[in-house]
Design an enzyme around this catalytic site. Structure first.
Site, PDB file in Angstrom:
ATOM      1  N   HIS A  87      -4.286 -17.481  -9.888  1.00 45.87           N
ATOM      2  CA  HIS A  87      -5.698 -17.191 -10.932  1.00 45.87           C
ATOM      3  C   HIS A  87      -6.824 -17.173 -10.375  1.00 45.87           C
ATOM      4  CE1 HIS A  87      -6.577 -19.943 -14.798  1.00 45.87           C
ATOM      5  NE2 HIS A  87      -7.569 -19.352 -14.347  1.00 45.87           N
ATOM      6  N   HIS A 119       0.641 -26.023 -16.883  1.00 42.61           N
ATOM      7  CA  HIS A 119      -0.076 -27.183 -16.547  1.00 42.61           C
ATOM      8  C   HIS A 119       0.598 -28.376 -16.649  1.00 42.61           C
ATOM      9  CE1 HIS A 119      -4.071 -27.762 -16.602  1.00 42.61           C
ATOM     10  NE2 HIS A 119      -4.539 -26.911 -16.569  1.00 42.61           N
ATOM     11  N   GLU A 151      -3.017 -15.238 -13.906  1.00 44.11           N
ATOM     12  CA  GLU A 151      -3.938 -16.067 -14.663  1.00 44.11           C
ATOM     13  C   GLU A 151      -5.254 -14.839 -14.799  1.00 44.11           C
ATOM     14  OE1 GLU A 151      -0.780 -19.310 -14.797  1.00 44.11           O
ATOM     15  OE2 GLU A 151      -3.614 -19.934 -14.713  1.00 44.11           O
TER      16      GLU A 151
HETATM   17  N1  PXP Z   1      -1.276 -22.118 -16.189  1.00 46.92           N
HETATM   18  C1  PXP Z   1      -3.030 -21.764 -16.490  1.00 46.92           C
HETATM   19  C2  PXP Z   1      -3.409 -20.686 -17.896  1.00 46.92           C
HETATM   20  C3  PXP Z   1      -3.866 -22.200 -15.337  1.00 46.92           C
HETATM   21  O1  PXP Z   1      -4.110 -22.327 -15.721  1.00 46.92           O
HETATM   22  C4  PXP Z   1      -2.941 -23.398 -14.664  1.00 46.92           C
HETATM   23  C5  PXP Z   1      -4.035 -24.239 -13.501  1.00 46.92           C
HETATM   24  O2  PXP Z   1      -4.645 -22.948 -12.649  1.00 46.92           O
HETATM   25  C6  PXP Z   1      -1.280 -23.608 -14.676  1.00 46.92           C
HETATM   26  C7  PXP Z   1      -0.790 -22.685 -15.836  1.00 46.92           C
HETATM   27  C8  PXP Z   1      -0.993 -24.601 -13.921  1.00 46.92           C
HETATM   28  O3  PXP Z   1      -0.843 -25.846 -14.088  1.00 46.92           O
HETATM   29  P1  PXP Z   1      -0.577 -27.044 -12.616  1.00 46.92           P
HETATM   30  O4  PXP Z   1      -1.948 -26.572 -11.611  1.00 46.92           O
HETATM   31  O5  PXP Z   1      -1.149 -27.870 -13.735  1.00 46.92           O
HETATM   32  O6  PXP Z   1       0.881 -27.383 -12.954  1.00 46.92           O
END
Ligand code: PXP
Length: 237
Positions: free
Chosen positions: A43, A190, A70
């Site tokens: 990301h 997330h 992402e």
């Molecule tokens: N999906 C998105 C769109 C995110 O921004 C993130 C965090 O960068 C994640 C998934 C992964 O989340 P986590 O780091 O809490 O596992």
């Protein structure tokens, strides 16, 4: 089959803390794949405080699993994704300075914008996914943008899980059904963790992929990266 995509942003954050190349992001990504990860997620944010744009270019030729990028579709992000051509791009509506993604798209308000951006990615053969909450209207409208998949924003599930797991997961089960009904594939991510992942997996149908970063990298401090990835993979069986 639900694929595990490991988000390696936290590895880049650790590396950036000292300005050198430790830990080595590329090596960690390849090790994640070797230990069983079925995808790598990054990301890149505009301030490059985690993964840098150059990291994304460097990762592409060496990865052998699904590469998922992402981000908010700014001009610079769109240009990066078009050049790198990952397996999947996940569009998030993050404002630039946000700590971490904290909301899904309003696919009604931003339908035209998303449609345009997604059409561009699709013309390059890149699978598209939009980050979304569990509102059925938003999910059904996501199909109108031309997206292939939605990524369900699971923070609300994770934070309510301990108090009442069934209540926490119900909106996600319904959201996944609505997405599948509308012809959309279902991803999720997330705050998924060893504590809540198996329950989520068992209760949410049509789940194609989870992307997990923060909890997985934290667990790796205690269990080691190889064990940790194996433990997460076991939650998806
Ligand atoms: N999906 C998105 C769109 C995110 O921004 C993130 C965090 O960068 C994640 C998934 C992964 O989340 P986590 O780091 O809490 O596992």
């Amino acid at each position: 089959m639900t694929k595990l995509s490991v988000n390696i942003n936290k590895i880049a954050t650790l590396r950036n803390a000292r300005g050198g190349n430790m830990p080595d992001l590329l090596r960690t990504a390849l090790d994640c794949e070797r230990y069983g990860a079925e995808g790598i997620t990054v990301h890149p944010r505009p301030d490059e405080r985690h993964v840098r744009y150059q990291d994304v270019y460097d990762l592409k030729p060496v990865l052998t699993t699904e590469f998922n990028i992402e981000g908010y579709p700014s001009e610079i992000f769109i240009d990066l994704v078009m050049k790198v051509k990952p397996a999947q791009v996940t569009l998030v509506p993050d404002p630039p300075g946000v700590l971490t993604s904290n909301a899904g798209w309003d696919t009604i308000k931003h339908e035209r914008f998303l449609k345009e951006v997604i059409a561009g990615f699709k013309s390059c053969g890149i699978r598209t996914s939009v980050f979304i909450e569990t509102d059925e209207k938003m999910i059904r409208n996501a199909a109108k943008t031309g997206a292939d998949r939605v990524e369900l924003y699971t923070e609300a599930f994770a934070s309510a899980y301990k108090a009442d797991p069934q209540k926490a997961v119900l909106p996600f089960r319904m959201a996944a059904e609505a997405a599948n009904d509308s012809g959309l594939g279902v991803n999720a991510g997330h705050d998924l963790s060893l504590e809540n992942l198996h329950f989520f997996y068992q209760n949410v149908p049509h789940l194609l992929e989870v992307s997990i970063g923060h909890a997985l990298i934290c667990d790796a401090l205690y269990y080691g990266l190889e064990n940790t990835i194996q433990m997460y993979l076991r939650q998806l069986k």
